[in-house]
Design a protein around this motif. Structure first.
Motif, PDB file in Angstrom:
ATOM      1  N   ASN A  83      44.357  52.366  46.657  1.00  0.00           N
ATOM      2  CA  ASN A  83      45.517  51.804  45.959  1.00  0.00           C
ATOM      3  C   ASN A  83      45.429  50.284  45.870  1.00  0.00           C
ATOM      4  O   ASN A  83      45.807  49.683  44.865  1.00  0.00           O
ATOM      5  N   ALA A  84      44.942  49.649  46.934  1.00  0.00           N
ATOM      6  CA  ALA A  84      44.794  48.189  46.929  1.00  0.00           C
ATOM      7  C   ALA A  84      43.762  47.763  45.887  1.00  0.00           C
ATOM      8  O   ALA A  84      43.970  46.780  45.167  1.00  0.00           O
ATOM      9  N   LEU A  85      42.665  48.495  45.784  1.00  0.00           N
ATOM     10  CA  LEU A  85      41.649  48.181  44.771  1.00  0.00           C
ATOM     11  C   LEU A  85      42.197  48.380  43.363  1.00  0.00           C
ATOM     12  O   LEU A  85      41.910  47.597  42.462  1.00  0.00           O
ATOM     13  N   LEU A 143      44.162  45.809  38.406  1.00  0.00           N
ATOM     14  CA  LEU A 143      45.245  45.636  37.439  1.00  0.00           C
ATOM     15  C   LEU A 143      45.684  44.182  37.342  1.00  0.00           C
ATOM     16  O   LEU A 143      45.831  43.632  36.237  1.00  0.00           O
ATOM     17  N   ILE A 144      45.885  43.529  38.478  1.00  0.00           N
ATOM     18  CA  ILE A 144      46.325  42.120  38.486  1.00  0.00           C
ATOM     19  C   ILE A 144      45.260  41.226  37.852  1.00  0.00           C
ATOM     20  O   ILE A 144      45.573  40.321  37.067  1.00  0.00           O
ATOM     21  N   ALA A 204      38.766  38.669  51.050  1.00  0.00           N
ATOM     22  CA  ALA A 204      38.426  38.242  49.687  1.00  0.00           C
ATOM     23  C   ALA A 204      39.322  38.932  48.673  1.00  0.00           C
ATOM     24  O   ALA A 204      39.742  38.320  47.683  1.00  0.00           O
ATOM     25  N   LEU A 205      39.645  40.198  48.920  1.00  0.00           N
ATOM     26  CA  LEU A 205      40.523  40.945  48.025  1.00  0.00           C
ATOM     27  C   LEU A 205      41.905  40.307  47.978  1.00  0.00           C
ATOM     28  O   LEU A 205      42.477  40.119  46.897  1.00  0.00           O
ATOM     29  N   VAL A 206      42.426  39.925  49.133  1.00  0.00           N
ATOM     30  CA  VAL A 206      43.754  39.295  49.189  1.00  0.00           C
ATOM     31  C   VAL A 206      43.723  37.932  48.503  1.00  0.00           C
ATOM     32  O   VAL A 206      44.609  37.605  47.698  1.00  0.00           O
ATOM     33  N   ALA A 207      42.696  37.121  48.795  1.00  0.00           N
ATOM     34  CA  ALA A 207      42.613  35.777  48.205  1.00  0.00           C
ATOM     35  C   ALA A 207      42.476  35.845  46.685  1.00  0.00           C
ATOM     36  O   ALA A 207      43.163  35.126  45.948  1.00  0.00           O
ATOM     37  N   LYS A 208      41.592  36.738  46.219  1.00  0.00           N
ATOM     38  CA  LYS A 208      41.412  36.858  44.771  1.00  0.00           C
ATOM     39  C   LYS A 208      42.662  37.421  44.095  1.00  0.00           C
ATOM     40  O   LYS A 208      43.005  37.028  42.978  1.00  0.00           O
TER      41      LYS A 208
END
Length: 198
Positions: free
Chosen positions: A6-8, A13-14, A143-147
């Motif tokens: 779900n996070a990916l 999407l964002i 990296a996922l959170v920062a991006k």
């Protein structure tokens, strides 16, 4: 907390929303800047060109940032920005007015050619990066959170600002504030035509 799939999905999407907002902004600025408009009767050729140049520069900087961060969709947005600039520039050159020697236009054929060169650079860069970075591994959680934060800020800026500007109501002709200061030019012949605005 979101699960990893779900996070990916939200991350994708964002990121796509952010790069599509950048692409729409670049396309709009290209259309306004590269369309020849008669500015002979305006002060210094009109000041909107500076505003749209700044908007195009900010959107281009945002696109380059997404490329540096390798956000999903950024390479396709770079290719799209190049194609849009080339297409709008070619359309403007083909439809350039014949009376350019008698009137002053907002953009010259040489400036349109320079913009098309920029579009060709974007297209070449996008195609090069597409062939170079075919597969990317999954980013780490940090990296996922920062991006995601960067993509969210870009989306908020390039979607929120145009909506905010569109909601602003333009002042009527011959507007004055309550202190009697004139806010807009009065073009009519009626001396009593005055609109008081807050």
């Amino acid at each position: 907390m979101f699960s990893r799939p779900n996070a990916l999905w939200m991350y994708q999407l964002i990121c796509w929303l952010a790069v599509l907002a950048l692409l729409a902004h670049i396309a709009f600025c290209d259309w306004v800047l590269l369309k020849p408009t008669d500015v002979g009767g305006t002060l210094m050729g009109g000041m909107n060109g500076l505003l749209f140049n700044a908007g195009w520069l900010v959107a281009t900087s945002g696109l380059l940032l997404t490329l540096l961060l390798r956000l999903p969709g950024s390479i396709y947005a770079c290719i799209g920005a190049g194609l849009l600039t080339l297409g709008i520039g070619a359309w403007s050159l083909i439809n350039y007015p014949d009376d350019a020697d008698q009137l002053i236009y907002s953009v010259s054929p040489g400036e349109i050619g320079s913009a098309m060169l920029t579009g060709a650079i974007f297209l070449t860069l996008g195609l090069f990066l597409r062939s170079r970075f075919r597969t990317t591994g999954r980013p780490s959680r940090s990296a996922l959170v920062a991006k995601s934060v960067v993509a969210s800020l870009i989306a908020i800026l390039f979607i929120g600002a145009p909506i905010r500007i569109a909601w602003q109501v333009s002042l009527p002709n011959c507007a004055f504030n309550k202190q009697g200061q004139q806010l807009t030019i009065c073009l009519g012949d009626d001396e009593d035509e005055r609109v008081i605005v807050d």
